[in-house]
Write a protein that holds these residues in place. Structure first.
Motif, PDB file in Angstrom:
ATOM      1  N   SER A  78       0.783  -1.161  -0.010  1.00 25.20           N
ATOM      2  CA  SER A  78       0.046   0.030   0.080  1.00 25.20           C
ATOM      3  C   SER A  78       0.781   1.146   0.057  1.00 25.20           C
ATOM      4  O   SER A  78       1.974   1.124  -0.376  1.00 25.20           O
ATOM      5  CB  SER A  78      -0.782  -0.162   1.236  1.00 25.20           C
ATOM      6  OG  SER A  78      -1.859   1.075   1.011  1.00 25.20           O
ATOM      7  N   VAL A  79       0.429   2.268   0.633  1.00 25.80           N
ATOM      8  CA  VAL A  79       1.112   3.510   0.371  1.00 25.80           C
ATOM      9  C   VAL A  79       2.196   3.639   1.540  1.00 25.80           C
ATOM     10  O   VAL A  79       2.246   2.851   2.403  1.00 25.80           O
ATOM     11  CB  VAL A  79       0.271   4.745   1.006  1.00 25.80           C
ATOM     12  CG1 VAL A  79      -0.826   4.783  -0.311  1.00 25.80           C
ATOM     13  CG2 VAL A  79      -0.649   4.832   2.183  1.00 25.80           C
ATOM     14  N   LYS A  89       3.874   0.518   3.492  1.00 26.33           N
ATOM     15  CA  LYS A  89       2.933  -0.248   4.307  1.00 26.33           C
ATOM     16  C   LYS A  89       2.168  -1.260   3.565  1.00 26.33           C
ATOM     17  O   LYS A  89       1.882  -1.179   2.244  1.00 26.33           O
ATOM     18  CB  LYS A  89       2.108   0.716   5.025  1.00 26.33           C
ATOM     19  CG  LYS A  89       2.554   1.835   5.680  1.00 26.33           C
ATOM     20  CD  LYS A  89       3.443   1.374   6.960  1.00 26.33           C
ATOM     21  CE  LYS A  89       4.015   2.702   7.717  1.00 26.33           C
ATOM     22  NZ  LYS A  89       4.900   2.111   8.871  1.00 26.33           N
ATOM     23  N   LYS A 102      -8.212  -2.502  12.499  1.00 25.83           N
ATOM     24  CA  LYS A 102      -6.890  -1.573  12.722  1.00 25.83           C
ATOM     25  C   LYS A 102      -5.973  -2.389  13.245  1.00 25.83           C
ATOM     26  O   LYS A 102      -6.186  -2.951  14.381  1.00 25.83           O
ATOM     27  CB  LYS A 102      -7.627  -0.367  13.355  1.00 25.83           C
ATOM     28  CG  LYS A 102      -6.379   0.458  13.607  1.00 25.83           C
ATOM     29  CD  LYS A 102      -6.558   1.667  14.545  1.00 25.83           C
ATOM     30  CE  LYS A 102      -6.290   1.073  16.089  1.00 25.83           C
ATOM     31  NZ  LYS A 102      -6.395   2.103  17.308  1.00 25.83           N
ATOM     32  N   THR A 108      -1.241  -3.779   3.440  1.00 22.11           N
ATOM     33  CA  THR A 108      -2.891  -4.327   3.641  1.00 22.11           C
ATOM     34  C   THR A 108      -2.956  -5.842   3.601  1.00 22.11           C
ATOM     35  O   THR A 108      -2.191  -6.380   2.817  1.00 22.11           O
ATOM     36  CB  THR A 108      -3.989  -3.587   2.914  1.00 22.11           C
ATOM     37  OG1 THR A 108      -3.714  -3.880   1.700  1.00 22.11           O
ATOM     38  CG2 THR A 108      -3.784  -2.099   3.021  1.00 22.11           C
ATOM     39  N   TYR A 154      -4.538   6.124   6.628  1.00 23.48           N
ATOM     40  CA  TYR A 154      -4.880   5.514   5.354  1.00 23.48           C
ATOM     41  C   TYR A 154      -6.445   5.919   5.138  1.00 23.48           C
ATOM     42  O   TYR A 154      -6.547   6.274   3.793  1.00 23.48           O
ATOM     43  CB  TYR A 154      -4.576   4.021   5.428  1.00 23.48           C
ATOM     44  CG  TYR A 154      -5.174   3.267   4.137  1.00 23.48           C
ATOM     45  CD1 TYR A 154      -4.411   3.253   2.963  1.00 23.48           C
ATOM     46  CD2 TYR A 154      -6.412   2.485   4.295  1.00 23.48           C
ATOM     47  CE1 TYR A 154      -5.063   2.602   2.046  1.00 23.48           C
ATOM     48  CE2 TYR A 154      -6.774   2.021   3.149  1.00 23.48           C
ATOM     49  CZ  TYR A 154      -6.225   1.786   2.075  1.00 23.48           C
ATOM     50  OH  TYR A 154      -6.542   1.205   0.975  1.00 23.48           O
ATOM     51  N   LEU A 185      -6.408   9.440   3.820  1.00 24.88           N
ATOM     52  CA  LEU A 185      -6.054   9.727   2.677  1.00 24.88           C
ATOM     53  C   LEU A 185      -7.178   9.038   1.625  1.00 24.88           C
ATOM     54  O   LEU A 185      -7.263   9.791   0.420  1.00 24.88           O
ATOM     55  CB  LEU A 185      -4.675   8.773   2.301  1.00 24.88           C
ATOM     56  CG  LEU A 185      -3.603   9.414   3.153  1.00 24.88           C
ATOM     57  CD1 LEU A 185      -2.420   8.446   2.849  1.00 24.88           C
ATOM     58  CD2 LEU A 185      -3.108  10.860   2.540  1.00 24.88           C
ATOM     59  N   ARG A 186      -7.732   7.973   1.730  1.00 21.33           N
ATOM     60  CA  ARG A 186      -8.705   7.657   0.887  1.00 21.33           C
ATOM     61  C   ARG A 186      -9.789   8.464   0.959  1.00 21.33           C
ATOM     62  O   ARG A 186     -10.533   8.698  -0.383  1.00 21.33           O
ATOM     63  CB  ARG A 186      -9.274   6.307   1.554  1.00 21.33           C
ATOM     64  CG  ARG A 186      -8.365   5.020   1.159  1.00 21.33           C
ATOM     65  CD  ARG A 186      -8.930   3.770   1.514  1.00 21.33           C
ATOM     66  NE  ARG A 186     -10.272   3.538   0.858  1.00 21.33           N
ATOM     67  CZ  ARG A 186     -10.925   2.612   1.126  1.00 21.33           C
ATOM     68  NH1 ARG A 186     -10.509   1.341   1.827  1.00 21.33           N
ATOM     69  NH2 ARG A 186     -12.170   2.287   0.314  1.00 21.33           N
ATOM     70  N   PHE A 214      -1.723   3.503  11.719  1.00 24.63           N
ATOM     71  CA  PHE A 214      -1.483   4.064  10.326  1.00 24.63           C
ATOM     72  C   PHE A 214      -2.677   3.972   9.594  1.00 24.63           C
ATOM     73  O   PHE A 214      -2.982   4.451   8.877  1.00 24.63           O
ATOM     74  CB  PHE A 214      -0.149   3.382   9.551  1.00 24.63           C
ATOM     75  CG  PHE A 214      -0.072   3.837   8.322  1.00 24.63           C
ATOM     76  CD1 PHE A 214       0.473   5.097   7.973  1.00 24.63           C
ATOM     77  CD2 PHE A 214      -0.540   3.353   6.942  1.00 24.63           C
ATOM     78  CE1 PHE A 214       0.739   5.834   6.801  1.00 24.63           C
ATOM     79  CE2 PHE A 214      -0.501   3.697   5.784  1.00 24.63           C
ATOM     80  CZ  PHE A 214       0.224   4.826   5.733  1.00 24.63           C
ATOM     81  N   TYR A 215      -3.701   3.030  10.194  1.00 19.00           N
ATOM     82  CA  TYR A 215      -5.046   2.816   9.591  1.00 19.00           C
ATOM     83  C   TYR A 215      -5.865   4.159   9.270  1.00 19.00           C
ATOM     84  O   TYR A 215      -6.354   4.177   8.540  1.00 19.00           O
ATOM     85  CB  TYR A 215      -5.669   1.856  10.774  1.00 19.00           C
ATOM     86  CG  TYR A 215      -7.246   1.564  10.328  1.00 19.00           C
ATOM     87  CD1 TYR A 215      -7.563   0.553   9.033  1.00 19.00           C
ATOM     88  CD2 TYR A 215      -8.167   2.441  10.846  1.00 19.00           C
ATOM     89  CE1 TYR A 215      -8.930   0.437   8.988  1.00 19.00           C
ATOM     90  CE2 TYR A 215      -9.551   2.390  10.484  1.00 19.00           C
ATOM     91  CZ  TYR A 215     -10.057   1.246   9.659  1.00 19.00           C
ATOM     92  OH  TYR A 215     -11.096   0.890   9.174  1.00 19.00           O
TER      93      TYR A 215
END
Length: 420
Positions: free
Chosen positions: A62-63, A66, A399, A68, A407, A410-411, A403-404
């Motif tokens: 992911s970003v 990181k 979670k 998922t 994220y 950001l979504r 960082f969840y």
């Protein structure tokens, strides 16, 4: 209890015997996903020598480097056993953190409600179903909600047909229009065959045309080649093709029969008082003759152009636990009048019965049964087989690290920007 990494053999032995088994929780799907770029894990819980819970986990980048994690139609576990569920969850979080993961998503193969063909609730084990949701929420899982449409990673609404009688009895319970369409497509010259790896380009081409017409997502030929390589023992390709000789012969027979009927009507008109009823019969017969003459011309041209017949529809089916599932289908627009989908689904149901499956799973529909729903046609077609609507429990996210929250923010921002 002990959390452990499972071998493919251990996972296969456990998953194939579990009541929540799905083609998405198989070694075959794991091999497919690995070849498509996912990192695949098989993890579980043992109690002594016995495995009591397991799941296939997909790891994806992911970003910000990181990761998922996703358990498609997982876990394979007793969700009412809070002690086991809690132990598995805590150890999964530790496992995911070690691999720089921040989030876990699951969409369990657990039925929430069973409904009639019209969507009315007939089996609502509310106490049990709500307790499963409460158990997951108490461990930090966030429920995506009881979505009605196709917003989640997997479909939440499905259409199931129970195979608890002979095929003829099952077919006799189909709607009149469905039975009529099944019989009609065979009379028109449609046949159904099983596809092989050589038919993948045909399948991909028909799926692509259908998806573009209906604005659905579709896969490339490369994907289907990888899929076939890894999942061919679970999948069946049904191909509907139009036989030119049967098409031509049957059309001629229809025309000749109607011409004969037309002469009989004319004979009556010459020997009896001409009433409105006879006039209507003659008018209808004249129209049918014209229709069959036009169809005969099409059949003759078709035989000239396609002397060996033509593939006009595809259905991709998947063995999935005690269900035989219709994963995806497509039909060429110019041959829709032959209703090839009915022939392919008919063959799928026959095979499911003969192979001993408990259910035919017609797969995704929406939970909106109003005719103005843009997906209503999918539901309407499947409804003709007189099964039941099945509502699954839904999607959950967990979670694993803080960082969840970043994220998800950001979504949300990305989603807003897309709307602008």
């Amino acid at each position: 209890m002990k959390f452990k990494i499972l071998t493919e053999e251990e996972f296969r032995d456990f998953s194939t015997m579990h009541e929540q088994e799905s083609f998405l929780q198989t070694v075959e799907n794991g091999n497919l996903k690995r070849e498509l770029g996912n990192i695949v894990h098989y993890v579980g819980v043992s109690n002594g020598k016995k495995i009591v819970a397991a799941t296939l986990l997909l790891e994806e980048k992911s970003v910000l480097n990181k990761k998922t994690f996703y358990a498609p139609r997982g876990f394979l576990i007793d969700y009412n056993n809070i002690e086991l569920l809690s132990f598995f969850t805590e150890n999964l979080k530790k496992f995911i953190r070690k691999r720089k993961g921040f989030m876990l998503t699951i969409d369990p193969n657990v039925i929430y409600r069973i409904r009639t063909s019209d969507g009315e609730i007939i089996n609502d084990d509310k106490e049990r179903n709500d307790s499963i949701i409460c158990n997951l929420k108490s461990l930090g899982y966030i429920h995506f909600g009881f979505n009605k449409y196709l917003e989640a990673l997997q479909v939440r609404w499905e259409y199931l047909l129970e195979l608890n009688r002979s095929y003829e009895e099952i077919k006799n319970n189909f709607s009149k229009s469905t039975k009529k369409n099944i019989d009609a497509c065979y009379k028109k010259g449609l046949l159904v065959r099983k596809g092989t790896i050589e038919d993948l380009p045909t399948m991909e081409a028909i799926f692509e045309k259908t998806s573009k017409r209906k604005h659905f997502f579709y896969r490339t030929l490369d994907y289907y080649k990888i899929m076939y390589k890894n999942m061919k023992n679970l999948m069946t390709i049904y191909i509907a093709y139009l036989d030119p000789d049967i098409y031509l012969k049957n059309t001629k027979n229809l025309l000749e029969k109607e011409k004969k009927n037309n002469k009989e009507i004319e004979k009556k008109m010459n020997t009896a008082c001409i009433g409105q009823k006879l006039k209507n019969q003659k008018e209808t017969s004249d129209k049918l003759i014209k229709k069959y003459e036009e169809e005969l011309e099409k059949a003759q041209k078709f035989k000239e152009e396609y002397p060996n017949g033509k593939d006009i529809g595809v259905l991709l089916s998947m063995k999935s636990g005690n269900e035989y599932l219709t994963l995806s289908s497509g039909v060429l627009e110019e041959y829709k009048s032959f209703t090839p989908k009915y022939a392919m689904y008919d063959c799928h149901i026959k095979d499911a019965y003969e192979m001993g499956f408990k259910y035919v799973d017609f797969y995704g529909i929406t939970g909106d049964f109003n005719k103005d729903n843009k997906y209503y046609g999918i539901y309407e077609f499947k409804k003709g087989f007189n099964g039941n609507v099945v509502e699954l429990i839904g999607q959950f996210s967990l979670k694993v690290t803080n960082f969840y929250h970043i994220y998800m923010l950001l979504r949300k921002i990305k989603h807003k920007l897309k709307k602008q």
